[in-house]
Design a protein around this motif. Structure first.
Motif, PDB file in Angstrom:
ATOM      1  N   SER A  72     -11.041 -31.196  42.234  1.00 57.17           N
ATOM      2  CA  SER A  72     -11.158 -32.565  42.737  1.00 57.17           C
ATOM      3  C   SER A  72     -11.100 -33.584  41.607  1.00 57.17           C
ATOM      4  CB  SER A  72     -12.468 -32.741  43.508  1.00 57.17           C
ATOM      5  OG  SER A  72     -12.505 -31.895  44.623  1.00 57.17           O
ATOM      6  N   CYS A  73     -11.768 -33.299  40.521  1.00 53.53           N
ATOM      7  CA  CYS A  73     -11.810 -34.230  39.398  1.00 53.53           C
ATOM      8  C   CYS A  73     -10.436 -34.393  38.767  1.00 53.53           C
ATOM      9  CB  CYS A  73     -12.831 -33.773  38.360  1.00 53.53           C
ATOM     10  SG  CYS A  73     -12.558 -32.096  37.739  1.00 53.53           S
ATOM     11  N   ARG A  74      -9.738 -33.304  38.588  1.00 49.05           N
ATOM     12  CA  ARG A  74      -8.409 -33.354  37.978  1.00 49.05           C
ATOM     13  C   ARG A  74      -7.445 -34.163  38.848  1.00 49.05           C
ATOM     14  NH1 ARG A  74      -5.507 -27.997  38.189  1.00 49.05           N
ATOM     15  NH2 ARG A  74      -5.057 -28.791  40.256  1.00 49.05           N
ATOM     16  N   GLU A  75      -7.558 -33.998  40.145  1.00 50.55           N
ATOM     17  CA  GLU A  75      -6.633 -34.666  41.063  1.00 50.55           C
ATOM     18  C   GLU A  75      -6.775 -36.177  41.065  1.00 50.55           C
ATOM     19  OE1 GLU A  75      -7.321 -32.682  44.766  1.00 50.55           O
ATOM     20  OE2 GLU A  75      -6.520 -30.799  44.012  1.00 50.55           O
ATOM     21  N   VAL A  76      -7.958 -36.708  40.787  1.00 50.94           N
ATOM     22  CA  VAL A  76      -8.152 -38.158  40.825  1.00 50.94           C
ATOM     23  C   VAL A  76      -8.089 -38.816  39.452  1.00 50.94           C
ATOM     24  CG1 VAL A  76      -9.532 -38.078  42.935  1.00 50.94           C
ATOM     25  CG2 VAL A  76     -10.672 -38.062  40.713  1.00 50.94           C
ATOM     26  N   CYS A  77      -7.983 -38.039  38.402  1.00 48.10           N
ATOM     27  CA  CYS A  77      -8.008 -38.593  37.039  1.00 48.10           C
ATOM     28  C   CYS A  77      -6.711 -39.343  36.736  1.00 48.10           C
ATOM     29  CB  CYS A  77      -8.216 -37.488  36.015  1.00 48.10           C
ATOM     30  SG  CYS A  77      -8.267 -38.110  34.312  1.00 48.10           S
ATOM     31  N   ALA A  81      -6.705 -36.488  32.079  1.00 42.78           N
ATOM     32  CA  ALA A  81      -7.495 -36.001  30.958  1.00 42.78           C
ATOM     33  C   ALA A  81      -8.312 -34.755  31.283  1.00 42.78           C
ATOM     34  CB  ALA A  81      -8.436 -37.106  30.471  1.00 42.78           C
ATOM     35  N   ILE A  82      -8.272 -34.309  32.539  1.00 45.62           N
ATOM     36  CA  ILE A  82      -9.095 -33.175  32.960  1.00 45.62           C
ATOM     37  C   ILE A  82      -8.226 -31.961  33.216  1.00 45.62           C
ATOM     38  CG2 ILE A  82     -10.727 -32.326  34.688  1.00 45.62           C
ATOM     39  CD1 ILE A  82     -11.569 -35.243  35.133  1.00 45.62           C
ATOM     40  N   ARG A  83      -8.632 -30.853  32.628  1.00 46.68           N
ATOM     41  CA  ARG A  83      -7.935 -29.582  32.820  1.00 46.68           C
ATOM     42  C   ARG A  83      -8.867 -28.630  33.557  1.00 46.68           C
ATOM     43  NH1 ARG A  83      -4.104 -32.190  32.128  1.00 46.68           N
ATOM     44  NH2 ARG A  83      -3.076 -32.575  30.188  1.00 46.68           N
ATOM     45  N   VAL A  84      -8.314 -27.922  34.537  1.00 54.43           N
ATOM     46  CA  VAL A  84      -9.071 -26.924  35.283  1.00 54.43           C
ATOM     47  C   VAL A  84      -8.251 -25.647  35.297  1.00 54.43           C
ATOM     48  CG1 VAL A  84     -10.136 -26.320  37.496  1.00 54.43           C
ATOM     49  CG2 VAL A  84     -10.074 -28.711  36.768  1.00 54.43           C
ATOM     50  N   PRO A  85      -8.804 -24.540  34.770  1.00 54.28           N
ATOM     51  CA  PRO A  85      -8.054 -23.282  34.796  1.00 54.28           C
ATOM     52  C   PRO A  85      -7.717 -22.890  36.231  1.00 54.28           C
ATOM     53  CG  PRO A  85      -9.965 -23.099  33.361  1.00 54.28           C
ATOM     54  CD  PRO A  85     -10.096 -24.393  34.110  1.00 54.28           C
ATOM     55  N   GLY A 103     -14.522 -43.230  35.358  1.00 50.18           N
ATOM     56  CA  GLY A 103     -15.499 -42.722  36.317  1.00 50.18           C
ATOM     57  C   GLY A 103     -14.928 -42.249  37.630  1.00 50.18           C
ATOM     58  N   ALA A 104     -13.622 -42.235  37.779  1.00 48.26           N
ATOM     59  CA  ALA A 104     -13.013 -41.796  39.039  1.00 48.26           C
ATOM     60  C   ALA A 104     -13.424 -40.374  39.398  1.00 48.26           C
ATOM     61  CB  ALA A 104     -11.491 -41.895  38.961  1.00 48.26           C
ATOM     62  N   CYS A 105     -13.641 -39.534  38.424  1.00 47.65           N
ATOM     63  CA  CYS A 105     -13.978 -38.130  38.653  1.00 47.65           C
ATOM     64  C   CYS A 105     -15.433 -37.921  39.064  1.00 47.65           C
ATOM     65  CB  CYS A 105     -13.688 -37.331  37.390  1.00 47.65           C
ATOM     66  SG  CYS A 105     -14.530 -37.967  35.922  1.00 47.65           S
ATOM     67  N   VAL A 106     -16.296 -38.835  38.717  1.00 43.27           N
ATOM     68  CA  VAL A 106     -17.732 -38.653  38.947  1.00 43.27           C
ATOM     69  C   VAL A 106     -18.061 -38.558  40.436  1.00 43.27           C
ATOM     70  CG1 VAL A 106     -20.016 -39.680  38.623  1.00 43.27           C
ATOM     71  CG2 VAL A 106     -18.340 -39.793  36.782  1.00 43.27           C
ATOM     72  N   GLY A 107     -17.588 -39.484  41.217  1.00 39.67           N
ATOM     73  CA  GLY A 107     -17.939 -39.542  42.632  1.00 39.67           C
ATOM     74  C   GLY A 107     -17.310 -38.458  43.486  1.00 39.67           C
ATOM     75  N   VAL A 108     -16.194 -37.881  43.043  1.00 35.66           N
ATOM     76  CA  VAL A 108     -15.516 -36.876  43.871  1.00 35.66           C
ATOM     77  C   VAL A 108     -15.993 -35.454  43.600  1.00 35.66           C
ATOM     78  CG1 VAL A 108     -13.454 -38.287  44.114  1.00 35.66           C
ATOM     79  CG2 VAL A 108     -13.560 -36.564  42.306  1.00 35.66           C
TER      80      VAL A 108
END
Length: 124
Positions: A72-77, A81-85, A103-108
């Protein structure tokens, strides 16, 4: 007297995603500079420095780190800047040099595993 921007901000017209202002889930802000150009009072000025020194950090509660597929965080960044294996094979990680601290990643984050911290703390 304040001048209003006509329509939407230049960043929105260009199709840029609007990051969430830190501490708020409702307001959105683009860092495109259109507000600086529209401001007739000179109250707003351009700067090369980021508007804040916050960066996202990921805690141990990250679902992907527990083997649960989540990005979820990667999709809204907006800064990517966010990598998820893939396949829930490790926790999300944040590239602090690319992160804008929007802060887009915080709420999701369904596990509330992401928070914003000062640049020094995030890079430690």
């Amino acid at each position: 007297m304040h001048r209003r921007l006509s329509g939407t901000c230049a960043g929105a017209r260009r199709g840029w995603p609007a990051p969430v202002r830190p501490g708020s889930r409702q307001r959105r802000v683009h860092l495109c500079g259109a507000c600086v150009e529209a401001c007739g009072t000179g109250a707003l000025q351009r700067t090369r420095l980021p508007p804040w020194d916050l960066r996202a950090t990921v805690a141990g509660a990250c679902l992907a780190g527990s083997g649960i597929v989540c990005a979820s965080c990667r999709e809204v960044c907006p800064a990517q800047a966010i990598r998820v294996p893939p396949g829930g094979r490790g926790a999300a990680s944040v590239d602090a040099l690319r992160c804008t601290g929007c802060g887009a990643c915080v709420g999701v984050c369904p596990a509330s595993a992401i928070s914003l911290a000062g640049m020094e703390e995030a890079c430690a």
